[in-house]
Each structure stands twice: as C-alpha cells, then as structure tokens.
Design an enzyme around this catalytic site. Structure first.
Site, short mmCIF file in Angstrom:
data_model
loop_
_atom_site.label_atom_id
_atom_site.label_comp_id
_atom_site.label_asym_id
_atom_site.label_seq_id
_atom_site.Cartn_x
_atom_site.Cartn_y
_atom_site.Cartn_z
N ASN A 42 25.87 -8.23 -3.08
CA ASN A 42 25.61 -8.46 -4.51
C ASN A 42 24.12 -8.66 -4.73
O ASN A 42 23.41 -9.21 -3.89
CB ASN A 42 26.44 -9.62 -5.07
CG ASN A 42 26.36 -10.90 -4.28
OD1 ASN A 42 26.07 -10.90 -3.09
ND2 ASN A 42 26.64 -12.01 -4.94
N ILE A 43 23.67 -8.14 -5.86
CA ILE A 43 22.25 -8.19 -6.22
C ILE A 43 22.17 -8.76 -7.64
O ILE A 43 22.57 -8.09 -8.60
CB ILE A 43 21.64 -6.77 -6.16
CG1 ILE A 43 21.81 -6.19 -4.74
CG2 ILE A 43 20.15 -6.81 -6.54
CD1 ILE A 43 21.54 -4.69 -4.63
N GLU A 44 21.70 -10.01 -7.74
CA GLU A 44 21.72 -10.69 -9.03
C GLU A 44 20.46 -10.40 -9.83
O GLU A 44 19.52 -9.78 -9.34
CB GLU A 44 21.92 -12.19 -8.80
CG GLU A 44 23.27 -12.48 -8.16
CD GLU A 44 23.63 -13.94 -8.09
OE1 GLU A 44 22.73 -14.80 -8.18
OE2 GLU A 44 24.85 -14.22 -7.93
N CYS A 53 27.72 -6.14 -8.15
CA CYS A 53 28.58 -6.74 -7.12
C CYS A 53 28.46 -5.96 -5.80
O CYS A 53 28.07 -4.79 -5.78
CB CYS A 53 30.04 -6.70 -7.55
SG CYS A 53 30.46 -7.78 -8.92
N GLU A 55 30.77 -4.75 -3.84
CA GLU A 55 31.66 -3.59 -3.72
C GLU A 55 31.04 -2.37 -4.39
O GLU A 55 31.08 -1.26 -3.87
CB GLU A 55 33.02 -3.87 -4.38
CG GLU A 55 33.77 -5.05 -3.80
CD GLU A 55 33.46 -6.35 -4.53
OE1 GLU A 55 32.27 -6.63 -4.78
OE2 GLU A 55 34.40 -7.09 -4.83
N CYS A 93 34.76 -4.01 -10.50
CA CYS A 93 34.76 -3.33 -9.21
C CYS A 93 36.09 -2.62 -8.95
O CYS A 93 36.11 -1.53 -8.38
CB CYS A 93 34.45 -4.31 -8.08
SG CYS A 93 32.72 -4.83 -8.11
N1 THU Z 1 30.55 -10.82 -7.06
C1 THU Z 1 30.67 -9.74 -6.21
O1 THU Z 1 29.71 -9.37 -5.52
N2 THU Z 1 31.86 -9.08 -6.17
C2 THU Z 1 32.94 -9.39 -6.94
O2 THU Z 1 33.94 -8.68 -6.90
C3 THU Z 1 32.93 -10.59 -7.79
C4 THU Z 1 31.63 -11.31 -7.89
C5 THU Z 1 29.26 -11.53 -7.13
C6 THU Z 1 28.55 -11.41 -8.45
C7 THU Z 1 27.67 -12.65 -8.45
O3 THU Z 1 26.44 -12.35 -7.80
C8 THU Z 1 28.44 -13.65 -7.61
O4 THU Z 1 29.44 -12.91 -6.92
C9 THU Z 1 29.10 -14.74 -8.41
O5 THU Z 1 29.88 -14.22 -9.40
#
Ligand code: THU
Length: 136
Positions: A42-44, A53, A55, A93
């Site tokens: 995940n890359i915020e 996300c 995936e 996703c």
């Molecule tokens: N996140 C994912 O990477 N995949 C998901 O299916 C659900 C949420 C990440 C997004 C965010 O960076 C962190 O989890 C908290 O929501």
C-alpha cells in the site's frame, strides 16, 4: 507455488509499504498463470483518497507488464506490520480483481496463524463483470 510460499512473498512485499498516515502495512503477492509473481504494497497519500492498496499495486504492475491471466493472490497486513487476523481485501480491490480473474481465482488472506482461503466468486458474489453485464 504453495499458498504458504505466496503468503511468505506477501510478507516480504509488506515491508515496502509507504504508510506515514495509518501505520498499517499491507503486502500482496499475485501469482500469474505463467508462474510469475508480482508483489505490491500500500502507498498512502497526504490527501488520503489517492492511497493505493497493496492488491491493486500488484495487479497494476502485472497488467502493465502484459499479464491478463491470474491464479491466486496472497494478502497480509497489520498495524506496524504486525499480522493478527486474516486480511480481507477492500471492496475497491475486489472489483479490480474481478476485472481480470475467473470465478475460481484464489484469495489467501494471511493471519497470525495460517490463512483463510476464498475464491473470487465467494469474495465478491454477484460482482459486476464486463463479460456478463456489458454489451461489448
Ligand atoms: N489497505 C490495503 O492495502 N488493502 C486493502 O484491501 C484494504 C486497506 C491499506 C490502505 C491503507 O493504506 C491502509 O491499508 C489502512 O486502510
């Protein structure tokens, strides 16, 4: 490639997460039909909404490289990278996966103790599919 091996690769992917806002690290390992594996994290983003996300990172990398046929994905995640419960992919996703996979595509959700396995059809029942719902 066993589910356990795919989960181990997802754990490695999780260490690449960019999560300055939630601290919630997620990793994904996507197995293509030809045996290649794509990793995603995940890359915020400071504006939150643009966050990608793990995936989708894995899928977009693979699709960019020309892959269109997939077998399974493993996903793990946890606050500060500490894995507790099995990690369920978010709705966005699930819909992105649905675009490219068949009903029997496997999703392995890694937890502290093993993993939970579901098919695409179980994870997103009655999903919207171009092949069935659009006159293409
Ligand atoms: N996140 C994912 O990477 N995949 C998901 O299916 C659900 C949420 C990440 C997004 C965010 O960076 C962190 O989890 C908290 O929501």
């Amino acid at each position: 490639m066993t589910p356990e091996q795919l989960i181990e690769l997802a754990k490695e992917a999780m260490t690449h997460a960019y999560v300055p806002y939630s601290g919630y690290k997620v990793g994904a390992a996507l197995l293509c039909a030809d045996g290649s594996v794509y990793l995603g994290c995940n890359i915020e983003n400071a504006a939150y909404g643009p966050t990608n996300c793990a995936e989708r990172t894995a899928f977009f990398k693979a699709v960019y490289d020309g892959h269109r046929s997939f077998t399974a994905i493993a996903v793990v995640g946890g606050k500060d990278g500490v894995i507790t419960g099995a990690f369920p992919p978010c709705g966005v996703c699930r819909q992105v996966m649905r675009e490219f996979v068949h009903d029997e595509f496997m999703i392995y959700m890694g937890g502290a103790d093993g993993y939970t396995a579901m098919t695409m059809a179980e994870l997103l029942p009655a999903g919207f599919k171009a092949s069935e719902h659009m006159a293409l």
